[in-house]
Design an enzyme around this catalytic site. Structure first.
Site, PDB file in Angstrom:
ATOM      1  N   HIS A   1       0.318  -4.763 -21.073  1.00 31.36           N
ATOM      2  CA  HIS A   1       0.424  -3.037 -21.762  1.00 31.36           C
ATOM      3  C   HIS A   1       1.817  -2.717 -22.543  1.00 31.36           C
ATOM      4  O   HIS A   1       2.079  -3.519 -22.067  1.00 31.36           O
ATOM      5  CB  HIS A   1       0.030  -2.255 -20.098  1.00 31.36           C
ATOM      6  CG  HIS A   1      -1.286  -2.560 -20.222  1.00 31.36           C
ATOM      7  ND1 HIS A   1      -1.708  -1.595 -18.847  1.00 31.36           N
ATOM      8  CD2 HIS A   1      -2.484  -3.555 -19.975  1.00 31.36           C
ATOM      9  CE1 HIS A   1      -2.911  -2.137 -19.024  1.00 31.36           C
ATOM     10  NE2 HIS A   1      -3.291  -2.901 -19.446  1.00 31.36           N
TER      11      HIS A   1
ATOM     12  N   TYR B   1      -1.634   8.167 -15.609  1.00 29.57           N
ATOM     13  CA  TYR B   1      -1.015   9.432 -15.028  1.00 29.57           C
ATOM     14  C   TYR B   1      -1.373  10.851 -15.523  1.00 29.57           C
ATOM     15  O   TYR B   1      -0.940  11.055 -16.087  1.00 29.57           O
ATOM     16  CB  TYR B   1       0.490   8.803 -14.333  1.00 29.57           C
ATOM     17  CG  TYR B   1       0.762   8.005 -13.925  1.00 29.57           C
ATOM     18  CD1 TYR B   1       0.893   7.122 -12.546  1.00 29.57           C
ATOM     19  CD2 TYR B   1       1.110   6.653 -14.705  1.00 29.57           C
ATOM     20  CE1 TYR B   1       1.780   6.289 -11.962  1.00 29.57           C
ATOM     21  CE2 TYR B   1       1.448   5.292 -14.228  1.00 29.57           C
ATOM     22  CZ  TYR B   1       1.748   4.951 -13.207  1.00 29.57           C
ATOM     23  OH  TYR B   1       2.200   4.142 -12.472  1.00 29.57           O
TER      24      TYR B   1
ATOM     25  N   PRO C   1       3.855   5.398  -3.464  1.00 32.58           N
ATOM     26  CA  PRO C   1       3.181   4.212  -4.783  1.00 32.58           C
ATOM     27  C   PRO C   1       3.296   4.818  -5.992  1.00 32.58           C
ATOM     28  O   PRO C   1       3.457   4.256  -7.101  1.00 32.58           O
ATOM     29  CB  PRO C   1       1.717   4.119  -4.356  1.00 32.58           C
ATOM     30  CG  PRO C   1       1.626   5.291  -3.847  1.00 32.58           C
ATOM     31  CD  PRO C   1       3.081   5.356  -2.766  1.00 32.58           C
TER      32      PRO C   1
ATOM     33  N   LYS D   1       6.034   0.585  -7.519  1.00 32.86           N
ATOM     34  CA  LYS D   1       7.578  -0.138  -7.757  1.00 32.86           C
ATOM     35  C   LYS D   1       7.552  -1.104  -6.010  1.00 32.86           C
ATOM     36  O   LYS D   1       8.340  -2.321  -6.203  1.00 32.86           O
ATOM     37  CB  LYS D   1       9.020   0.662  -7.428  1.00 32.86           C
ATOM     38  CG  LYS D   1       9.084   0.640  -8.779  1.00 32.86           C
ATOM     39  CD  LYS D   1       9.250   0.575  -9.698  1.00 32.86           C
ATOM     40  CE  LYS D   1       9.404   0.920 -11.892  1.00 32.86           C
ATOM     41  NZ  LYS D   1       9.505  -0.420 -12.068  1.00 32.86           N
TER      42      LYS D   1
ATOM     43  N   TYR E   1      10.274   2.074 -15.947  1.00 39.43           N
ATOM     44  CA  TYR E   1       9.138   1.718 -15.388  1.00 39.43           C
ATOM     45  C   TYR E   1       9.068   0.293 -15.656  1.00 39.43           C
ATOM     46  O   TYR E   1       7.870  -0.525 -14.932  1.00 39.43           O
ATOM     47  CB  TYR E   1       8.041   2.636 -16.101  1.00 39.43           C
ATOM     48  CG  TYR E   1       6.734   2.746 -15.820  1.00 39.43           C
ATOM     49  CD1 TYR E   1       6.127   3.454 -14.650  1.00 39.43           C
ATOM     50  CD2 TYR E   1       5.239   1.488 -16.447  1.00 39.43           C
ATOM     51  CE1 TYR E   1       4.418   3.034 -14.440  1.00 39.43           C
ATOM     52  CE2 TYR E   1       4.379   1.350 -16.031  1.00 39.43           C
ATOM     53  CZ  TYR E   1       4.262   2.223 -14.777  1.00 39.43           C
ATOM     54  OH  TYR E   1       2.384   2.267 -14.645  1.00 39.43           O
TER      55      TYR E   1
HETATM   56  P1  FAD Z   1       3.693  -7.198   2.952  1.00 39.26           P
HETATM   57  O1  FAD Z   1       3.122  -7.332   2.097  1.00 39.26           O
HETATM   58  O2  FAD Z   1       2.324  -6.184   4.044  1.00 39.26           O
HETATM   59  O3  FAD Z   1       3.614  -8.323   3.297  1.00 39.26           O
HETATM   60  C1  FAD Z   1       3.976  -8.653   5.185  1.00 39.26           C
HETATM   61  C2  FAD Z   1       3.065  -9.501   5.744  1.00 39.26           C
HETATM   62  O4  FAD Z   1       3.716  -9.642   7.506  1.00 39.26           O
HETATM   63  C3  FAD Z   1       1.468  -9.072   5.786  1.00 39.26           C
HETATM   64  O5  FAD Z   1       0.582 -10.032   5.640  1.00 39.26           O
HETATM   65  C4  FAD Z   1       1.889  -9.099   7.196  1.00 39.26           C
HETATM   66  O6  FAD Z   1       0.405  -8.751   7.899  1.00 39.26           O
HETATM   67  C5  FAD Z   1       2.771  -9.718   8.207  1.00 39.26           C
HETATM   68  N1  FAD Z   1       3.374  -9.821   9.102  1.00 39.26           N
HETATM   69  C6  FAD Z   1       3.799  -8.280   9.584  1.00 39.26           C
HETATM   70  N2  FAD Z   1       3.702  -8.629  10.901  1.00 39.26           N
HETATM   71  C7  FAD Z   1       3.746  -9.813  11.300  1.00 39.26           C
HETATM   72  C8  FAD Z   1       4.004  -9.981  12.171  1.00 39.26           C
HETATM   73  N3  FAD Z   1       4.637  -9.447  13.596  1.00 39.26           N
HETATM   74  N4  FAD Z   1       3.886 -12.213  12.961  1.00 39.26           N
HETATM   75  C9  FAD Z   1       3.405 -12.343  11.668  1.00 39.26           C
HETATM   76  N5  FAD Z   1       2.905 -11.696  10.250  1.00 39.26           N
HETATM   77  C10 FAD Z   1       3.476 -10.461  10.608  1.00 39.26           C
HETATM   78  N6  FAD Z   1       2.509  -0.840  -4.070  1.00 39.26           N
HETATM   79  C11 FAD Z   1       2.387  -0.512  -5.162  1.00 39.26           C
HETATM   80  O7  FAD Z   1       3.246  -0.899  -6.076  1.00 39.26           O
HETATM   81  N7  FAD Z   1       1.411  -0.494  -6.248  1.00 39.26           N
HETATM   82  C12 FAD Z   1       0.437   0.379  -4.878  1.00 39.26           C
HETATM   83  O8  FAD Z   1      -1.372   0.962  -5.566  1.00 39.26           O
HETATM   84  C13 FAD Z   1       0.465   0.008  -3.295  1.00 39.26           C
HETATM   85  N8  FAD Z   1      -0.897   0.532  -2.772  1.00 39.26           N
HETATM   86  C14 FAD Z   1      -0.707  -0.441  -1.510  1.00 39.26           C
HETATM   87  C15 FAD Z   1      -1.430  -0.129  -0.708  1.00 39.26           C
HETATM   88  C16 FAD Z   1      -1.157  -0.309   0.689  1.00 39.26           C
HETATM   89  C17 FAD Z   1      -2.496   0.287   2.128  1.00 39.26           C
HETATM   90  C18 FAD Z   1       0.048  -0.792   1.283  1.00 39.26           C
HETATM   91  C19 FAD Z   1       0.259  -1.120   2.684  1.00 39.26           C
HETATM   92  C20 FAD Z   1       0.800  -0.637   0.525  1.00 39.26           C
HETATM   93  C21 FAD Z   1       0.530  -0.727  -0.983  1.00 39.26           C
HETATM   94  N9  FAD Z   1       2.108  -0.666  -2.296  1.00 39.26           N
HETATM   95  C22 FAD Z   1       1.732  -0.454  -3.161  1.00 39.26           C
HETATM   96  C23 FAD Z   1       3.050  -1.254  -0.967  1.00 39.26           C
HETATM   97  C24 FAD Z   1       2.917  -3.329  -1.589  1.00 39.26           C
HETATM   98  O9  FAD Z   1       1.812  -3.999  -1.173  1.00 39.26           O
HETATM   99  C25 FAD Z   1       3.789  -3.454  -0.442  1.00 39.26           C
HETATM  100  O10 FAD Z   1       5.306  -2.595  -1.188  1.00 39.26           O
HETATM  101  C26 FAD Z   1       4.285  -4.876  -0.780  1.00 39.26           C
HETATM  102  O11 FAD Z   1       2.690  -5.382  -0.057  1.00 39.26           O
HETATM  103  C27 FAD Z   1       5.483  -5.741  -0.144  1.00 39.26           C
HETATM  104  O12 FAD Z   1       5.339  -6.887   0.152  1.00 39.26           O
HETATM  105  P2  FAD Z   1       5.973  -7.684   1.391  1.00 39.26           P
HETATM  106  O13 FAD Z   1       5.180  -8.845   1.260  1.00 39.26           O
HETATM  107  O14 FAD Z   1       7.152  -6.977   1.756  1.00 39.26           O
HETATM  108  O15 FAD Z   1       5.126  -7.060   2.651  1.00 39.26           O
HETATM  109  C1  DHB Z   2      -1.760   0.921  -9.542  1.00 36.53           C
HETATM  110  C2  DHB Z   2      -0.664   0.999  -8.641  1.00 36.53           C
HETATM  111  C3  DHB Z   2       0.222   2.126  -8.565  1.00 36.53           C
HETATM  112  O1  DHB Z   2       0.845   2.992  -7.796  1.00 36.53           O
HETATM  113  C4  DHB Z   2       0.468   2.538  -9.835  1.00 36.53           C
HETATM  114  O2  DHB Z   2       1.801   3.140  -9.667  1.00 36.53           O
HETATM  115  C5  DHB Z   2      -0.066   1.984 -11.032  1.00 36.53           C
HETATM  116  C6  DHB Z   2      -1.074   1.248 -11.166  1.00 36.53           C
HETATM  117  C7  DHB Z   2      -2.515  -0.116  -9.146  1.00 36.53           C
HETATM  118  O3  DHB Z   2      -3.062   0.068  -8.431  1.00 36.53           O
HETATM  119  O4  DHB Z   2      -2.850  -0.751 -10.849  1.00 36.53           O
END
Ligand code: FAD
Ligand code: DHB
Length: 393
Positions: free
Chosen positions: A75, A204, A296, A300, A387
């Site tokens: 995009h 948005y 969200p 980021k 962004y």
């Molecule tokens: P995670 O993806 O959370 O991975 C952590 C992993 O550690 C998980 O698989 C978990 O099961 C595992 N874990 C936890 N505790 C233990 C343990 N004790 N032992 C072993 N494993 C363990 N960001 C956006 O930018 N846009 C979005 O739309 C958006 N939507 C989201 C929706 C939800 C419901 C959530 C929770 C987050 C969302 N985020 C979004 C944020 C984004 O998904 C996270 O920033 C991203 O997943 C971070 O990656 P990570 O690897 O740090 O953590």
């Molecule tokens: C999406 C999620 C976001 O938090 C955002 O700011 C833009 C797009 C997405 O899931 O596509």
């Protein structure tokens, strides 16, 4: 109890843990990734979707970008809607030609898991880490529980990539831990629908009923969000109510109605800002959501997590391969500067786009901020740069 030894234990197989494991493995540093959930669960978990320019390059440089480049949607702009008008911010024009790629987080996760399995590197699903020990001694040990009993692993370093409710950040002693936190008076209701997108770019929208976001995953899958009160539950949101509300909040004088389709996934997520400091304690390094959460708005979360890993992989490799600990010593400081930039941007986007139920002064300020964001070239340039590529600035 099973006993194992490796150089680095990585807690969590989200995007952060998997990319770190891959970068270390690729450079010949043995590591074990432990994940408390099943492979199916982590591969199906629908979350983020927008990948920054520099982070897409990081994934590609790591050798994990083949499908992202083939299937990701590139995009060059983004739309803002308010007061029934639409304004496009030309991201690439304002941000040195850079673009974003829309590609689901769970696809990144699938690609990284596939690479790890091909490499034959250890990745233990259904293993929950319960204890982190020896973090400031000569050797760290972690204990995990799985269906086959307990495992104890000795290692040189532990990477806490276990998300916001994980065990790693709780292992920082109270005397060193400092946690910064803000909650917001809204949550996001997100759906994934089998419906072709109505727009080629993300939208948005700020409406007096609340926030709405139009995003997509493919030419046949739409991803949409509604800002809702934190007390709301999914039971109160029938499919009809969701579509009606999306149509109301995204309406402009000319915009077509949204295309509806079967809703294949739905969830409600609370919005928080959290920063845990320091991001290093002895042999433990925190990365991704384990150290920080952003609301969200602005997309980021995953980008920030992968940017931490870029720094952490370099720091660990410098120490483990060349006995050079300078990057390790600066890891927390280096990351936190970027983390706070992302916190500021996510907070700015959130507070500009989510109307208040009570505070009309706040609502007028939000509209003034939005007008400036789309009408002033200086303001839209700052927005576009943040962004598109905040994590490489
Ligand atoms: P995670 O993806 O959370 O991975 C952590 C992993 O550690 C998980 O698989 C978990 O099961 C595992 N874990 C936890 N505790 C233990 C343990 N004790 N032992 C072993 N494993 C363990 N960001 C956006 O930018 N846009 C979005 O739309 C958006 N939507 C989201 C929706 C939800 C419901 C959530 C929770 C987050 C969302 N985020 C979004 C944020 C984004 O998904 C996270 O920033 C991203 O997943 C971070 O990656 P990570 O690897 O740090 O953590
Ligand atoms: C999406 C999620 C976001 O938090 C955002 O700011 C833009 C797009 C997405 O899931 O596509």
């Amino acid at each position: 109890m099973k006993e194992l030894r490796t150089r680095v234990v990585i807690v969590g197989a989200g995007p952060a843990g998997l990319l770190l494991g891959h970068l270390l493995q690729r450079s010949g540093v043995d590591n074990i990734v432990l994940e408390r959930r099943s492979r199916e669960y982590v591969e199906q978990r629908v979350r983020a979707g927008v990948i920054e320019f520099g982070i897409a390059n990081l994934i590609e440089d790591a050798g994990a970008g083949e499908r992202l480049r083939r299937e990701g949607l590139v995009h060059h702009g983004v739309e803002f809607r308010f007061e029934r008008n639409a304004y496009r911010v030309p991201l690439s024009e304002l941000a040195d030609g850079k673009s974003i790629t829309v590609y689901g987080q769970q696809e990144v996760v699938k690609d990284l898991i596939a690479l790890r399995l091909v490499a034959g590197a250890p990745l233990l699903f259904d293993h929950e880490v319960t204890v982190l020990d020896g973090l400031t001694s000569d050797e760290a040990t972690i204990e995990a529980e799985g269906a086959d009993g307990k495992t104890r692993i000795s290692c040189e370093y532990v990477a806490g990539c276990d998300g916001s409710f994980g065990v790693a950040s709780r292992s920082l002693p109270a005397r060193v831990l400092r946690k910064y936190e803000r909650t917001y008076p809204f949550s996001w209701l997100g759906i994934l629908a089998e419906a072709p997108p109505i727009s080629e770019e993300l939208i948005y929208s700020r409406h007096e009923n609340g926030f709405a976001l139009y995003s997509m995953r493919s030419p046949t899958l739409s991803r949409l969000y509604l800002g809702v009160r934190p007390s709301e539950t999914l039971d109160a949101w029938s499919d009809d109510r969701i579509w009606d509300e999306l149509n109301t909040r995204l309406a402009t004088e000319e915009a077509p109605e949204i295309r509806q389709g079967p809703i294949v996934e739905r969830s409600i997520t609370a919005m928080r800002s959290v920063v845990v400091t320091p991001m290093r304690h002895g042999r433990l390094f925190l990365a991704g959501d384990a150290a920080h959460i952003v609301p969200p708005t602005g997309a980021k979360g995953m980008n920030l997590a992968l940017a931490d890993v870029r720094v952490l992989a370099e720091a660990l490799l410098a120490q483990l391969q060349r006995h050079d600990d300078t990057l390790m010593a600066t890891y927390s400081k280096t990351c936190l500067e970027r983390v706070w930039r992302a916190e500021e941007f996510s907070n700015y986007m959130t507070q500009m786009l989510h109307p208040s139920d009570e505070d009309d002064f706040e609502n007028c300020v939000q509209l003034a901020r939005l007008r400036q964001a789309v009408q002033s070239r200086e303001a839209s340039t700052v927005l576009a740069r943040n962004y598109v590529d905040l994590n490489s600035l």
